[in-house]
Scaffold this active site. Structure first.
Site, mmCIF file in Angstrom:
data_model
loop_
_atom_site.group_PDB
_atom_site.id
_atom_site.type_symbol
_atom_site.label_atom_id
_atom_site.label_comp_id
_atom_site.label_asym_id
_atom_site.label_seq_id
_atom_site.Cartn_x
_atom_site.Cartn_y
_atom_site.Cartn_z
ATOM 1 N N GLY A 143 0.806 -1.067 0.082
ATOM 2 C CA GLY A 143 -0.022 0.244 -0.010
ATOM 3 C C GLY A 143 0.964 1.175 -0.073
ATOM 4 N N GLY A 162 -0.709 4.663 0.437
ATOM 5 C CA GLY A 162 -1.251 5.729 0.697
ATOM 6 C C GLY A 162 -0.457 6.604 1.983
ATOM 7 N N LEU A 163 -0.792 7.365 2.628
ATOM 8 C CA LEU A 163 -0.009 8.349 3.416
ATOM 9 C C LEU A 163 0.765 7.567 4.379
ATOM 10 C CD1 LEU A 163 -2.324 11.171 4.617
ATOM 11 C CD2 LEU A 163 -0.307 11.277 3.223
ATOM 12 N N ALA A 164 0.150 6.425 5.067
ATOM 13 C CA ALA A 164 1.064 5.435 6.054
ATOM 14 C C ALA A 164 1.924 4.613 5.007
ATOM 15 C CB ALA A 164 0.037 4.328 6.670
ATOM 16 N N GLY A 165 1.745 3.971 3.975
ATOM 17 C CA GLY A 165 2.583 3.299 3.131
ATOM 18 C C GLY A 165 3.916 4.053 2.698
ATOM 19 N N HIS A 175 -19.901 9.780 7.760
ATOM 20 C CA HIS A 175 -19.603 11.287 7.628
ATOM 21 C C HIS A 175 -21.028 11.990 7.492
ATOM 22 C CE1 HIS A 175 -17.450 15.029 6.619
ATOM 23 N NE2 HIS A 175 -16.453 14.520 6.989
ATOM 24 N N ARG A 188 -18.503 14.250 14.069
ATOM 25 C CA ARG A 188 -18.989 13.514 12.906
ATOM 26 C C ARG A 188 -20.231 12.797 13.288
ATOM 27 N NH1 ARG A 188 -13.725 12.401 9.004
ATOM 28 N NH2 ARG A 188 -13.403 14.578 8.753
ATOM 29 N N HIS A 214 -17.756 6.718 5.686
ATOM 30 C CA HIS A 214 -16.617 7.356 5.390
ATOM 31 C C HIS A 214 -14.958 6.857 5.733
ATOM 32 C CE1 HIS A 214 -13.946 10.632 4.380
ATOM 33 N NE2 HIS A 214 -13.595 11.002 5.450
ATOM 34 N N GLU A 226 -5.137 3.571 8.514
ATOM 35 C CA GLU A 226 -6.492 3.274 8.727
ATOM 36 C C GLU A 226 -6.778 1.643 8.730
ATOM 37 O OE1 GLU A 226 -9.408 4.788 5.956
ATOM 38 O OE2 GLU A 226 -10.858 3.957 6.704
#
Lengths: 268, 646
Positions: free
Chosen positions: B47, B49-52, B273, B337, B408, B432
């Site tokens: 992955g 994304g931001l983490a990966g 959300h 939320r 969301h 996430e």
């Protein structure tokens, strides 16, 4: 959706000519499909979803196309619709295009992005990894993770930050390449060069960056800018061709003043 | 529950002592890997994304040998890119009373006291470094005229601590991490494998030593061996079919790991959300979020009278109910939320919703435009307004937006300890995909913070304990474990291809999603959850008998890809329902109708449910079953109270 006129109650009837290509080796061809009762409120890709559902029911293989976020930011979708990259609307990626833009009985041609540097892999899916290799060549600030200075220790004039953000909005979809008669990637490269050249953080590597990125761009087989500006017209984020001009200035300046690698102590 | 599982060790490894010193103390006690030895260890990151992306770049910078699998054609396309509003940090630049402690407190409270104090405090601590790091990379955050960084407010907080880049903060942060990653690719420190979908985890002697993945263009099934595996594959909101997640977002990587022994934490904790564009028709393929930041300037309302079909500009102020401002005078439109979503549902259920089918409420910018002028509003939210107009053909500068809640984010995920390690040694889970920091409800602008905290700062510090603390023998892809796992993956692909039924995977997925939305969505009840269980089991059975996938496994085959993901969602859905059923309290996004205050707020039951539900997979196929283990949550710093935003 009760009442309203005919397109509301019955939807759009469409004739689609869709590019089908089994794999990279296949020469590919258009196939024609009829679709009925498409809601004008659905998106272009949702129209293709319905085509695929129909094909699957008929025992025919669905059309492969790239898509993901479906909100115009990931840059995955990549269709040429009636001869235009991302279709007829300005500053709109294919996934944000809605069927209310088309009329009942319309014929729509759907093709992949076409460029030597973006080989088709199947149907409407092409390989845009050339863009990643251009970024890997220099489209970054070398700031390894650690404990840099406080973020506010480096003020950036708002005007510069805004201009940098205008350029940084590029979603890397490649529509600029698909729209350009020369299949040039200069809007994509210019946007990244500008984003970083406009900010103080980008200064140390400014010359090296533009030289390396342009070199990689040429290596990948992209053409050169002929000042036709189709790229800006097709760009879903409205990235300005000013970025190409800025890249050319940066490149010229760097070519004239940068010392070749390894010669920093040579000469004299 | 046919088998008796051995209870896994649920050791959170949280440090003790004063909360503000725990991360420091822990880092000091962790074993280090000598710089020269780091290159001997191979880390596989799944992955981007931001983490990966942040983890892969940071680990490569440290000297580890890194390989990265990415499901897209480019790592830049991961769904973090779609995050709009911003990223929180406790910088206190506006001088409005923020601090690490306040961010910690707001996050624990916002999560309705179902997260670990140690983890949340660490998150708040590293938040400031994240902003510094991103600015150093050239992320073009919004600035004031003096050149300093601008902040805005988000839900659940009374300070302005959210940094943003117009309405594209996720994009700019992801591109920063992506560029850092591509720099390492260019330097030869990271091997990048695009268009790969992970289909299983390979364990050797109980330790994660690689994965099996499918190359999506040719269909080749491939083996990847490593000394540690990082799953950074995002959440599972797409179990609902309609969500704000991207179409590729799926649970397969974490679900396969779960079935190999990784416990699943709090699977029922789902975030709905409040501000999304409402569903418009049966063709709908996904839902689009309108950033929470809009609630800074937009006012939420419905008509006071039931069934008032006048156009909004014909409804005078006296006949409008600005219900969030009315019920929550101190937080107003900026309540968290979960609360905003439930109140919107309540209005629609009471027949006061707006739009064609009454399943929407208004988010109105009339007053903000009157106060600040349209150009100022355009500067802040221009791209969101444009996106809204594209989809609905309405101009939000002139008519109020119609919004409604949508799935969301998932706070649940694979259970991890303080080092982000799952119950499979050597398998780490970031962003996430793990369950950890947001409790039962995530505050806005905290997902980007957590993804980057995990990738830039936590895993580079904690992964060393795995390499330095365990004896890892050499394992190559020729190992027997790779052969048997690959065979299992191939058998499953063949099975999906051979059913030869009539219904598409999308068709099944849509039906599953509706069951989940109706019974395991914004409100959950004993009866509804029981109904959901029956329906899910029947649908899963039908799926395996009536699925249609055309083509072969040896080509680009999107239907085959989707079928595998839907098959996993069918099982995960059941686990979510089981978890929602056992948690007979309301907390955060988990609202049990049986457990509410007189005013309709979520009513926690701390005496009985102050724990993480960590589920162990115990039976397969017709005997699909789980056993739940509890990790007790203890609160030393924050006093458990009924959340109040009034």
């Amino acid at each position: 959706m009760s009442g309203g006129h005919d397109t509301h109650s019955h939807g759009l009837n469409l004739t689609l000519h869709v590019w089908r290509q089994k794999n990279a080796q296949d020469t590919g061809h258009f196939e024609t499909y009829s679709l009925h009762g498409i809601s004008e409120h659905c998106s272009f890709l949702e129209m293709l979803d319905q085509l695929n559902e129909q094909l699957l029911k008929e025992g025919r293989e669905p059309v492969a196309f790239d898509h993901d976020c479906r909100e115009g930011i990931c840059g995955s979708c990549s269709l040429v619709i009636n001869g235009r990259a991302h279709g007829p609307d300005r500053e709109t990626a294919t996934c944000q295009l809605h069927m209310r833009r088309f009329h009942d009985g319309e014929t729509i041609y759907i093709e992949p992005f076409r460029a030597k540097a973006f080989p088709v892999q199947r149907d409407l899916v092409c390989d845009r990894s050339a863009f990643d290799r251009i970024i890997a060549a220099g489209g970054f600030v070398s700031a390894s993770t650690g404990s840099p200075q406080d973020a506010n220790a480096l003020p950036v004039p708002k005007e510069a930050a805004d201009l940098a953000m205008d350029a940084a909005q590029c979603i890397g979809c490649g529509a600029c390449v698909a729209a350009c008669p020369n299949a040039a990637a200069m809007l994509f490269v210019g946007a990244k060069v500008s984003h970083l050249a406009l900010l103080p953080q980008g200064q140390p590597e400014r010359k090296k960056r533009v030289l390396a990125m342009v070199e990689q761009m040429d290596k990948e087989g992209f053409g050169n800018c002929g000042n036709i500006y189709e790229c800006e017209a097709a760009c879903p984020k409205g990235i300005s061709v000013e970025n190409i001009a800025r890249m050319n200035r940066e490149y010229l300046g760097a070519s004239l003043t940068a010392r070749p690698q390894g010669e920093a102590k040579a000469g004299f | 529950m046919s088998t008796t599982p051995t209870a896994p060790k649920l050791d959170s490894k949280c440090p003790t002592g004063p909360v503000s010193e725990r991360w420091d103390k822990h880092r000091f006690e962790l074993k280090l890997v000598n710089p020269a030895n780091k290159r001997k260890f191979h880390v596989l990151v799944v992955g981007t994304g931001l983490a990966g992306a942040s983890a892969a770049a940071s680990l490569a910078e440290l000297g580890y040998k890194v390989s990265v699998l990415c499901i897209h054609d480019s790592p830049r396309r991961a769904h973090s890119i779609a995050a709009q509003g911003g990223i929180n940090a406790a910088k206190n630049y506006p001088n409005d009373g923020d601090s690490v402690r306040r961010l910690f407190y707001d996050t624990v409270k916002g999560g309705d006291y179902r997260a670990r104090e140690s983890n949340v405090y660490r998150l708040a601590q590293v938040s400031n470094s994240i902003i510094d790091q991103c600015v150093a990379q050239g992320v073009p955050f919004a600035r004031e005229y003096g050149g300093l960084l601008d902040n805005r407010s988000f839900g659940g907080a009374q300070v302005s601590r959210t940094f943003y880049a117009r309405g594209q903060t996720g994009q700019q942060l992801l591109l920063g991490a992506y560029q850092a990653l591509m720099r390492q690719v260019g330097l030869g420190k990271v091997a990048l494998y695009p268009r790969r979908e992970m289909l299983d985890v390979v364990t050797v002697d109980g330790i994660a030593r690689g994965v099996i993945a499918r190359e999506l263009v040719t269909g080749a099934v491939e083996r990847f061996a490593a000394d540690a595996v990082l799953l950074c594959t995002g959440g599972y909101g797409n179990v609902f079919f309609l969500s704000t997640n991207a179409k590729f977002s799926n649970a397969t990587a974490i679900w396969r790991a779960h079935k190999r022994g990784a416990l699943f934490g709090n699977p029922c904790f789902t975030q709905i959300h409040p501000t999304c564009i409402p569903v418009s028709g049966s063709y709908q393929s996904k839902l689009t979020l309108m950033s929470e930041s809009l609630r800074n300037d937009g006012r939420v309302w419905v008509p006071k009278a039931k069934g008032d079909h006048r156009s909004p500009d014909q409804i005078p102020d006296a006949e409008r109910d600005y219900y969030l401002e009315r019920i929550y005078p101190s937080f107003g439109n900026l309540v968290p939320r979960d609360i905003a979503s439930r109140r919107a549902k309540e209005m629609a259920d009471a027949g006061r919703g707006v739009g064609d089918n009454g399943m929407a409420v208004y988010l109105d910018f009339r007053d903000a435009i009157g106060r600040d002028g349209a150009p100022r509003i355009a500067e802040k939210y221009g791209n969101l307004f444009q996106m809204y107009e594209r989809i609905t053909a309405d101009d939000p500068y002139k008519v109020p937006m119609r919004i409604y809640p949508a799935v969301h984010y998932t706070m649940g995920g694979l259970w991890v300890d303080y080092n982000l390690e799952s119950t499979i040694p050597g398998l780490f889970v970031l962003g996430e995909a793990n369950f950890s920091d947001h409790g039962a409800n995530r505050l806005g602008a905290s997902a980007l913070m957590q993804g980057l905290a995990d990738g830039y700062y936590v895993i580079p510090a904690t992964i060393g304990s795995h390499f330095a603390g365990r004896k890892l023998g050499a394992v190559t892809t020729d190992h027997e474990a790779f052969k048997t796992t690959e065979a299992a993956v191939r058998a499953r692909l063949d099975q999906l291809l051979s059913i030869d039924g009539k219904r598409s995977s999308d068709d099944f997925h849509r039906e599953l999603g509706l069951v989940m939305w109706n019974h395991c969505g914004m409100a959950r009840s004993e009866k509804g959850l029981k109904t959901a269980l029956t329906k899910i089991r029947a649908l899963r059975d039908e799926f395996w008998h009536d699925l249609r996938v055309l083509g072969t496994g040896e080509e680009l085959n999107r239907e085959l890809e989707k079928a595998g993901r839907v098959a996993d969602f069918m099982e995960l859905a059941e686990l979510m329902v089981l978890d929602a059923e056992q948690r007979r309290e309301s907390c955060g996004g988990h609202f049990r109708e049986e457990s509410q205050t007189e005013e309709g707020e979520a009513l926690r039951d701390d005496a009985n449910y102050c724990y993480v539900g960590a589920w162990q997979h115990t039976g397969e196929g017709a005997n699909l079953s789980w056993t739940m283990h509890k990790e007790a949550l203890t609160f030393e710093e924050v006093k458990l109270t009924q959340r109040s935003y009034k």
